[in-house]
Design a protein around this motif. Structure first.
Motif, PDB file in Angstrom:
ATOM      1  N   CYS A  45       8.153  -3.740   0.113  1.00 52.12           N
ATOM      2  CA  CYS A  45       8.121  -3.872   1.574  1.00 52.12           C
ATOM      3  C   CYS A  45       9.274  -3.193   2.304  1.00 52.12           C
ATOM      4  O   CYS A  45       9.143  -2.766   3.443  1.00 52.12           O
ATOM      5  CB  CYS A  45       8.115  -5.345   1.985  1.00 52.12           C
ATOM      6  N   CYS A  48       9.350   0.331   4.437  1.00 54.16           N
ATOM      7  CA  CYS A  48       8.790   0.378   5.790  1.00 54.16           C
ATOM      8  C   CYS A  48       9.422  -0.663   6.708  1.00 54.16           C
ATOM      9  O   CYS A  48       9.766  -0.366   7.845  1.00 54.16           O
ATOM     10  CB  CYS A  48       7.279   0.159   5.758  1.00 54.16           C
ATOM     11  N   HIS A  49       9.541  -1.903   6.229  1.00 50.34           N
ATOM     12  CA  HIS A  49       9.969  -2.981   7.130  1.00 50.34           C
ATOM     13  C   HIS A  49      11.479  -3.137   7.207  1.00 50.34           C
ATOM     14  O   HIS A  49      11.969  -3.884   8.055  1.00 50.34           O
ATOM     15  CB  HIS A  49       9.288  -4.294   6.724  1.00 50.34           C
ATOM     16  N   GLY A  55      11.773  -3.271  10.789  1.00 55.24           N
ATOM     17  CA  GLY A  55      10.664  -2.350  11.043  1.00 55.24           C
ATOM     18  C   GLY A  55      11.167  -0.937  11.264  1.00 55.24           C
ATOM     19  O   GLY A  55      12.316  -0.613  10.960  1.00 55.24           O
ATOM     20  N   LEU A  59       6.178   2.481  14.507  1.00 58.33           N
ATOM     21  CA  LEU A  59       5.342   2.771  13.334  1.00 58.33           C
ATOM     22  C   LEU A  59       5.070   1.505  12.532  1.00 58.33           C
ATOM     23  O   LEU A  59       3.920   1.172  12.248  1.00 58.33           O
ATOM     24  CB  LEU A  59       6.058   3.769  12.422  1.00 58.33           C
ATOM     25  N   TYR A  60       6.158   0.818  12.157  1.00 59.53           N
ATOM     26  CA  TYR A  60       6.033  -0.353  11.291  1.00 59.53           C
ATOM     27  C   TYR A  60       6.647  -1.560  11.977  1.00 59.53           C
ATOM     28  O   TYR A  60       7.815  -1.523  12.369  1.00 59.53           O
ATOM     29  CB  TYR A  60       6.735  -0.093   9.951  1.00 59.53           C
ATOM     30  N   TYR A  95       0.980  -2.150  17.279  1.00 58.90           N
ATOM     31  CA  TYR A  95       1.197  -1.272  16.120  1.00 58.90           C
ATOM     32  C   TYR A  95      -0.158  -0.855  15.566  1.00 58.90           C
ATOM     33  O   TYR A  95      -1.005  -1.723  15.336  1.00 58.90           O
ATOM     34  CB  TYR A  95       2.007  -2.001  15.041  1.00 58.90           C
ATOM     35  N   ALA A  97      -0.457   1.753  12.920  1.00 62.29           N
ATOM     36  CA  ALA A  97      -0.401   2.417  11.611  1.00 62.29           C
ATOM     37  C   ALA A  97      -1.021   1.482  10.568  1.00 62.29           C
ATOM     38  O   ALA A  97      -0.898   0.269  10.683  1.00 62.29           O
ATOM     39  CB  ALA A  97       1.046   2.742  11.244  1.00 62.29           C
ATOM     40  N   MET A  99      -1.494  -0.578   7.185  1.00 66.12           N
ATOM     41  CA  MET A  99      -0.616  -1.146   6.166  1.00 66.12           C
ATOM     42  C   MET A  99      -1.351  -1.054   4.837  1.00 66.12           C
ATOM     43  O   MET A  99      -2.496  -1.491   4.724  1.00 66.12           O
ATOM     44  CB  MET A  99      -0.307  -2.603   6.496  1.00 66.12           C
TER      45      MET A  99
ATOM     46  N   SER B  87       1.730   9.155   5.798  1.00 69.87           N
ATOM     47  CA  SER B  87       1.207   7.943   5.170  1.00 69.87           C
ATOM     48  C   SER B  87       1.992   7.583   3.913  1.00 69.87           C
ATOM     49  O   SER B  87       1.556   6.772   3.110  1.00 69.87           O
ATOM     50  CB  SER B  87      -0.273   8.131   4.818  1.00 69.87           C
ATOM     51  N   PRO B  89       4.081   5.828   1.371  1.00 69.50           N
ATOM     52  CA  PRO B  89       4.469   4.431   1.258  1.00 69.50           C
ATOM     53  C   PRO B  89       5.789   4.229   0.526  1.00 69.50           C
ATOM     54  O   PRO B  89       6.273   3.099   0.431  1.00 69.50           O
ATOM     55  CB  PRO B  89       3.326   3.841   0.429  1.00 69.50           C
ATOM     56  N   PRO B  93       9.772   6.338   4.658  1.00 70.33           N
ATOM     57  CA  PRO B  93      10.221   5.524   5.800  1.00 70.33           C
ATOM     58  C   PRO B  93      11.736   5.320   5.806  1.00 70.33           C
ATOM     59  O   PRO B  93      12.371   5.400   6.865  1.00 70.33           O
ATOM     60  CB  PRO B  93       9.476   4.204   5.619  1.00 70.33           C
TER      61      PRO B  93
END
Lengths: 144, 216
Positions: A45, A48-49, A55, A59-60, A95, A97, A99, B87, B89, B93
């Motif tokens: 996680c 992204c978060h 976040g 985006l996230y 949001y 995007a 997941m 995209s 993952p 990010p």
């Protein structure tokens, strides 16, 4: 007399320390779920978060919106396991995007994760048991 | 007496080392990275040898506004380049979160620019890149998001010394490294930093100022 007083004081102090060290079974469980959840969070996680659940832009979504976390407590398991492709409103921000799904996570791992995020970043929801994760997953499966 | 001499000698060496370090710090310049070759030519009957450094070659990509961008887009500015996809993952990010911090520090300046190449040529068309830039909080063209054919994007990544590859086994279908590459106005590579490592990103912020000093 003074000696007896000091001895009894020492015994009381030792007793307090001892009692505190032995947390109740529930607290221990929660600590175990939380610490396992933390390492799962870092793997699945955090990218992204974020480290602090902050976040990333629009985006996230952040995980710091305590109202969202409260409202979604029973849907978090499904979000984590099956992902989401629609819109989510978090903290008044939309949001859109996608997941990604995490189909390989077991019910127990999802319970660890939810316990971690629900007791971090300003959230305080206590332990999430694997039994409730199982029930919630069956429920959203039926709805899919 | 012998001992005294020895101590004095030791102190002298220590002092010279300390002086060398501090003067080195003042004239600190970033190295030019990549391959280099000596080129010998005749000037007025004398043989002169120049060193030719690796340079970012010509390229033509479309940005998030479907406008053509080339190396000239980055003339008179230093820039930071990287490779990602919308995209992604895994590492992207974190890398983009860190690059966003650099962007926010230099936002509005025309001597510092940013260039993110998408390696997902199938999905990251300019409209998708625009969607991404908007949600990341990037306005205008100080930060360019590049779309191009596979061979061009993967070809240029090698020139930045960044590894990129299509890989079914990798998360999201592409494998790549998360380096942030610092390029000077002459299109030479002056630094490479792991965009997922806080300490490396802090070093990039320091080095960027050192590089900007060359043009002050």
């Amino acid at each position: 007399m003074v000696r007896i007083f000091i001895y009894s004081l020492l015994t009381m102090v030792a007793g307090c320390v001892f009692l505190n060290a032995c947390q109740s079974g529930g607290e221990l469980d929660k600590a175990r779920y939380y610490i396992n959840g933390k390492s799962l969070y870092e793997t699945h996680c955090r990218n992204c978060h974020g480290d602090q659940g902050e976040g990333l832009g629009r985006l996230y979504p952040p995980l710091t919106d305590t109202l969202f976390m409260r409202a979604y407590q029973r849907q978090l398991a499904c979000l984590i396991k099956y992902g989401s492709s629609g819109q989510l409103t978090v903290g008044g921000q939309v949001y859109d995007a996608a997941m990604p799904a995490n189909p390989r996570l077991s019910d127990t791992e999802i319970a660890y994760l939810i316990t971690y995020i629900s007791n971090s970043f300003g959230n305080h929801h206590g332990i999430k048991r694997d039994t409730s994760v199982r029930t919630e997953l069956q429920h959203c499966r039926a709805n899919q | 007496m012998d001992n005294l001499l020895r101590t004095a000698f030791g102190l002298a060496i220590l002092a010279s080392i300390l002086t060398a370090c501090s003067t080195g710090g003042q004239n600190h310049k970033l190295p030019i990275l990549g391959h280099r070759e000596p080129v010998t030519r005749e000037v007025n009957g004398k043989t002169v040898t120049d060193t030719v450094y690796q340079q970012i070659p010509a390229f033509t990509f479309l940005n998030q506004d479907s406008t053509v961008i080339t190396p000239q887009t980055f003339d008179n500015s230093v820039y930071i380049a990287n490779f990602f996809f919308t995209s992604c993952p895994s590492i992207c990010p974190t890398m983009q979160r860190n690059l966003l911090k650099v962007y926010e520090k230099y936002k509005g300046r025309n001597d510092v620019k940013f260039l993110s190449h998408s390696i997902d040529f199938k999905h990251d068309k300019p409209s998708k890149l625009k969607w991404y830039a908007d949600r990341l909080g990037v306005e205008g063209t100080q930060w360019q998001f590049a779309y191009g054919p596979k061979e061009d994007i993967y070809g240029i990544s090698a020139k930045y010394m960044v590894f990129t590859a299509e890989d079914d086994q990798a998360p999201g279908g592409y494998d790549h490294s998360g380096y942030l590459i610092l390029v000077d106005r002459e299109k030479h590579i002056r630094g490479a930093y792991d965009g997922t490592d806080d300490e490396q990103v802090a070093l990039l912020l320091e080095d960027l100022e050192v590089l900007l000093d060359e043009y002050r």
